[in-house]
Design a protein around this motif. Structure first.
Motif, short mmCIF file in Angstrom:
data_model
loop_
_atom_site.label_atom_id
_atom_site.label_comp_id
_atom_site.label_asym_id
_atom_site.label_seq_id
_atom_site.Cartn_x
_atom_site.Cartn_y
_atom_site.Cartn_z
N ALA A 177 5.84 11.84 -5.44
CA ALA A 177 6.70 13.01 -5.21
C ALA A 177 7.69 13.15 -6.36
CB ALA A 177 7.45 12.84 -3.89
N PRO A 178 7.98 14.38 -6.78
CA PRO A 178 9.01 14.58 -7.81
C PRO A 178 10.32 13.96 -7.31
CG PRO A 178 7.91 16.66 -7.29
CD PRO A 178 7.43 15.65 -6.29
N GLY A 179 11.00 13.21 -8.16
CA GLY A 179 12.27 12.62 -7.76
C GLY A 179 12.14 11.37 -6.91
N ALA A 180 10.93 10.88 -6.71
CA ALA A 180 10.76 9.65 -5.93
C ALA A 180 11.48 8.50 -6.62
CB ALA A 180 9.28 9.32 -5.78
N PRO A 181 12.11 7.60 -5.84
CA PRO A 181 12.85 6.47 -6.45
C PRO A 181 11.95 5.53 -7.24
CG PRO A 181 12.74 6.24 -4.06
CD PRO A 181 12.20 7.60 -4.39
N LEU A 182 10.69 5.49 -6.87
CA LEU A 182 9.67 4.76 -7.64
C LEU A 182 8.47 5.69 -7.73
CD1 LEU A 182 9.60 1.19 -6.06
CD2 LEU A 182 10.24 1.77 -8.40
N PRO A 183 7.74 5.65 -8.85
CA PRO A 183 6.58 6.55 -8.96
C PRO A 183 5.40 6.05 -8.13
CG PRO A 183 6.77 5.21 -10.93
CD PRO A 183 7.95 4.86 -10.07
N ILE A 184 5.55 6.11 -6.82
CA ILE A 184 4.50 5.67 -5.90
C ILE A 184 4.07 6.84 -5.03
CG2 ILE A 184 3.92 4.15 -3.98
CD1 ILE A 184 5.79 2.08 -5.13
N GLY A 185 2.84 7.28 -5.23
CA GLY A 185 2.25 8.30 -4.36
C GLY A 185 1.32 7.63 -3.38
N VAL A 186 0.00 7.82 -3.59
CA VAL A 186 -0.97 7.20 -2.70
C VAL A 186 -0.72 5.70 -2.64
CG1 VAL A 186 -2.71 7.02 -4.54
CG2 VAL A 186 -3.43 7.01 -2.13
N ASN A 187 -0.74 5.15 -1.44
CA ASN A 187 -0.38 3.76 -1.27
C ASN A 187 -1.50 3.01 -0.56
OD1 ASN A 187 0.80 1.35 -0.38
ND2 ASN A 187 2.84 2.20 -0.47
N GLY A 188 -1.61 3.14 0.77
CA GLY A 188 -2.72 2.54 1.49
C GLY A 188 -3.92 3.47 1.48
N ILE A 189 -5.11 2.90 1.39
CA ILE A 189 -6.34 3.68 1.55
C ILE A 189 -7.29 2.86 2.43
CG2 ILE A 189 -6.20 5.02 -0.59
CD1 ILE A 189 -8.21 3.03 -1.85
N HIS A 190 -7.97 3.53 3.38
CA HIS A 190 -8.99 2.84 4.17
C HIS A 190 -10.16 3.76 4.42
CE1 HIS A 190 -7.07 -0.97 5.03
NE2 HIS A 190 -5.96 -0.29 4.98
N TYR A 191 -11.37 3.22 4.21
CA TYR A 191 -12.61 3.96 4.45
C TYR A 191 -13.06 3.68 5.89
CZ TYR A 191 -17.54 5.23 4.10
OH TYR A 191 -18.77 5.78 4.31
N LEU A 192 -13.36 4.76 6.62
CA LEU A 192 -13.94 4.60 7.97
C LEU A 192 -14.89 5.76 8.23
CD1 LEU A 192 -14.03 3.14 10.75
CD2 LEU A 192 -12.11 4.60 11.44
N ASP A 193 -16.15 5.45 8.46
CA ASP A 193 -17.15 6.43 8.91
C ASP A 193 -17.16 7.72 8.09
OD1 ASP A 193 -17.71 4.60 10.90
OD2 ASP A 193 -16.46 5.58 12.40
N GLY A 194 -17.21 7.58 6.77
CA GLY A 194 -17.37 8.76 5.92
C GLY A 194 -16.09 9.45 5.50
#
Ligand SMILES: *[C@@H]1O[C@H](CO)[C@@H](O)[C@H](O)[C@H]1NC(C)=O
Ligand SMILES: *[C@@H]1O[C@H](CO)[C@@H](O)[C@H](O)[C@H]1NC(C)=O
Ligand SMILES: *[C@@H]1O[C@H](CO)[C@@H](O)[C@H](O)[C@H]1NC(C)=O
Ligand SMILES: *[C@@H]1O[C@H](CO)[C@@H](O)[C@H](O)[C@H]1NC(C)=O
Length: 327
Positions: free
Chosen positions: A192-209
């Motif tokens: 996000a613009p102005g985020a305190p740390l440049p962290i967008g996508v964090n957790g990702i999990h694949y389930l059933d497509g």
């Protein structure tokens, strides 16, 4: 940047899962936490980041405060075993089982002092064979800025997905050949613009497509349908906004999201209904919750194991820990 603030976000990581048919729990009861117990608390200053579970039930946890992977038997948690110290790195992040008893994880340089260290990131493999453990590097990903959440792409053998939180993309990695490429890229993953740390996508999990994801500082939880190779084949759909999410566990009914830095676990049904099931902003029960994993044995398949940084707020910090929530 205030260091306690930094650390409260430092373990933000997510994961993704896929499922053929998702049945939102319309009208179904909320999960209740019937009991909780401490599995293990590391010394003050240790931040526990991510968790995977072996088929024998043992927990594997990564740290961001040092480049270490530990194994703990949740039924006999007295002596966590150091599996490996990944010398040359400062931190370990997402971890996933890519094939039976073979795990991959993200390693690189990340700390309060140096920040995210683009260019330092690699995917490593940890293979358990009887009592022997073989550690090997799968590949460097020099283009990556901050590799955080990781998941197994179950539709393709020996393939994982890894999320670059700062780059706002998801890579697929063939763990046999080391080949990697960007398979998912969308504004919803960008910091996000102005985020305190440049962290967008964090957790990702694949389930059933589907690949499910969190974005940390543009707080949202969503999913995208993917092809066998992990490329988007439909719209990125936001399920919920406004809930801070680090990494999570997902079932066909609901996700269980570690709410770092809100010190909670939130159950999110796949229609977006949501409820905090453990912790609160002033509680140390799941202080700085970073990730969640279900147990894998008959004895603990209804247990949610939560990892933490130990930071509740500016005045209360404890050692990172693993907590079992019986649901
Ligand atoms: C991490 O930083 C240290 C110095 O602090 C350096 O020696 C090391 O090579 C770096 N690791 C990577 C993977 O870039
Ligand atoms: C948390 O603590 C603050 C400060 O003591 C207080 O104002 C607030 O009501 C508390 N919130 C909860 C949910 O306990
Ligand atoms: C910080 O967390 C501690 C431990 O849970 C709690 O006792 C305290 O009230 C919190 N402080 C504030 C200002 O909310
Ligand atoms: C943990 O370390 C922090 C920072 O040094 C300190 O403020 C805090 O009191 C310590 N917490 C405990 C439980 O010892």
């Amino acid at each position: 940047m205030h260091s306690s603030f930094f650390f409260s976000f430092s373990a933000l990581v997510a994961s993704v899962a896929t499922g053929a048919v998702i049945n939102p729990r319309y009208g179904s009861p909320w999960t209740t936490v019937k009991d909780h117990r401490l599995i293990h608390q590391f010394p003050n200053g240790t931040t526990v980041e991510n968790i995977a579970v072996r088929s024998n039930g043992n927990l594997l946890v990564t740290l961001t405060s040092s480049p270490e992977l530990y194994e703990i038997d949740p039924f006999n948690p007295k002596s966590p075993k150091l599996i490996h110290h990944f010398t040359g790195n400062l931190a370990l992040l997402g971890i996933t089982e890519v094939s039976p008893d073979v795990f991959t994880l993200n390693a690189g340089n990340f700390s309060a002092e140096i920040g995210l260290s683009p260019g330092s990131w690699a995917v490593w493999q940890v293979a358990f064979h009887n009592e022997q453990t073989k550690i090997s590097k799968v590949t460097d990903i020099p283009e990556a800025q901050f590799l955080n959440g990781m998941t197994t792409l179950e539709s393709t053998p020996n393939t994982i997905l890894t999320a670059d939180s700062a780059g706002g993309v998801v890579y697929s990695v063939n763990t046999h050949t080391g080949e990697y490429k960007v398979v998912l890229e969308n504004d919803v993953f960008k910091p996000a613009p102005g985020a305190p740390l440049p962290i967008g996508v964090n957790g990702i999990h694949y389930l059933d497509g589907y690949v499910y994801y969190t974005n940390s500082f543009d707080p949202l939880f969503g999913r995208v349908p993917v092809s066998k190779s992990g490329c988007a084949v439909g719209d990125y759909k936001t399920i919920l906004t406004g809930v801070f999410g680090d990494d999570f566990a997902v079932t066909p009914q609901a996700a269980y999201v570690a709410g770092n830095p809100a010190n909670v676990i939130t159950e999110i049904k796949l229609d977006g209904e949501n409820k905090v099931i453990a912790g609160n902003i002033n509680s140390s029960l799941v202080a700085g919750a970073t990730s969640v994993h279900f147990g894998r044995t008959i004895r603990d398949k209804h247990v949610l194991y939560v990892t933490t940084t130990g930071t509740v707020n500016a005045t209360f910090v404890e050692g990172g820990k693993i907590v079992a929530l019986d649901i």
